[in-house]
Design a protein around this motif. Structure first.
Motif, PDB file in Angstrom:
ATOM      1  N   VAL A   1      -3.085   0.791  37.671  1.00 34.16           N
ATOM      2  CA  VAL A   1      -4.346   0.442  37.015  1.00 34.16           C
ATOM      3  C   VAL A   1      -5.239  -0.249  38.036  1.00 34.16           C
ATOM      4  O   VAL A   1      -4.945  -1.366  38.473  1.00 34.16           O
TER       5      VAL A   1
ATOM      6  N   TYR B   1      -5.466   4.836  37.132  1.00 34.72           N
ATOM      7  CA  TYR B   1      -6.227   4.698  35.889  1.00 34.72           C
ATOM      8  C   TYR B   1      -7.194   3.529  36.051  1.00 34.72           C
ATOM      9  O   TYR B   1      -6.817   2.470  36.545  1.00 34.72           O
TER      10      TYR B   1
ATOM     11  N   ARG C   1      -3.609   3.808  27.859  1.00 39.48           N
ATOM     12  CA  ARG C   1      -4.083   5.193  27.970  1.00 39.48           C
ATOM     13  C   ARG C   1      -3.142   6.012  28.851  1.00 39.48           C
ATOM     14  O   ARG C   1      -2.810   7.163  28.533  1.00 39.48           O
ATOM     15  N   ALA C   2      -2.678   5.423  29.935  1.00 37.29           N
ATOM     16  CA  ALA C   2      -1.735   6.111  30.820  1.00 37.29           C
ATOM     17  C   ALA C   2      -0.435   6.437  30.091  1.00 37.29           C
ATOM     18  O   ALA C   2       0.104   7.553  30.198  1.00 37.29           O
TER      19      ALA C   2
ATOM     20  N   PRO D   1      -6.494   0.636  30.070  1.00 35.88           N
ATOM     21  CA  PRO D   1      -6.103   1.717  30.982  1.00 35.88           C
ATOM     22  C   PRO D   1      -4.596   1.969  30.999  1.00 35.88           C
ATOM     23  O   PRO D   1      -4.159   3.121  31.075  1.00 35.88           O
TER      24      PRO D   1
END
Length: 226
Positions: free
Chosen positions: A79, A106, A144-145, A141
């Motif tokens: 991230v 990300y 989301r990953a 992030p």
């Protein structure tokens, strides 16, 4: 310490090894005195879709080296919150090249420049504003990953000696997004990791800053996610 008969039989049954119903106590007993490389090898042999998370903090290169020796193509989640030091960004470029990392970067949906302009920069610790900042630049992030890659195992480089929260964890623990967190270096001390970096002639990152922690002993928040 070995597994008892019932635990061994449970691990031998068909189906995935790593899930939230797994007997993690048995695994932690089995691997309490194991070398990190042994934990790593067992994990990559039994995981269906493992990933690594790293922030490229000091000494993180040791963990990345250990993991990629066992599974060179493992997805490495990073991230990029946008507040890293120039030295950290240059370090990342070198480590990605030297270790051949399969890097999955990300970024937050709001850039650091955008956040600073709207909210006035990094807020004070232990405030609602800082909680919002951490969610924006790191947790969103990361989540989301995990949702996109859908791992069953989340490998990380945490150790028992890093802070009070981590001291109460173990090698195998339940993580967010249905994952099992595996920390092959959990029982090592900082000196052990420093020696690993030296013996393997690995580049380290000495100028590092995590805006979501502020202080080294604080927990960054990812391990607290449910």
């Amino acid at each position: 310490m070995g597994l008892n008969a019932s635990s061994s039989a449970a691990l031998a049954q068909p189906g995935p090894t790593f899930h939230h119903g797994a007997d993690l106590d048995a695994l932690n007993r089995r691997f309490h005195d194991a070398r990190p490389s042994e934990i790593m090898q067992f994990t990559v042999e039994h995981a269906e879709n493992p990933v690594v998370f790293t922030n490229f903090r000091p000494l993180a290169v040791a963990f990345l080296h250990l993991v990629t020796r066992a599974k060179p193509d493992i997805p490495v989640i990073w991230v990029d919150h946008g507040y890293n030091t120039p030295e950290t960004y240059r370090h990342i470029e070198r480590v990605v090249k030297d270790l051949g990392l399969n890097l999955f970067p990300y970024s937050p949906k709001m850039s650091a420049a955008h956040y600073n302009a709207v909210y006035g920069g990094i807020p004070a610790l232990d405030t609602p504003e800082h909680d919002f900042f951490s969610r924006t630049v790191k947790l969103e992030p990361f989540n989301r990953a995990m949702e996109e890659l859908k791992p069953d195992v989340w490998l990380n480089g945490i150790r028992h000696d890093q802070n009070a929260h981590r001291k109460n964890l173990d090698v195998f623990t339940t993580g967010s997004h249905g994952t099992i967190r595996v920390a092959p270096m959990f029982h090592l001390k900082e000196l052990d990791v420093e020696e690993y970096v030296y013996e393997n002639d690995l580049p380290d990152n000495d100028v590092y800053f995590d805006p979501t922690k502020g202080e080294e002993h604080r927990e960054c928040g990812l391990l607290l996610e449910k």
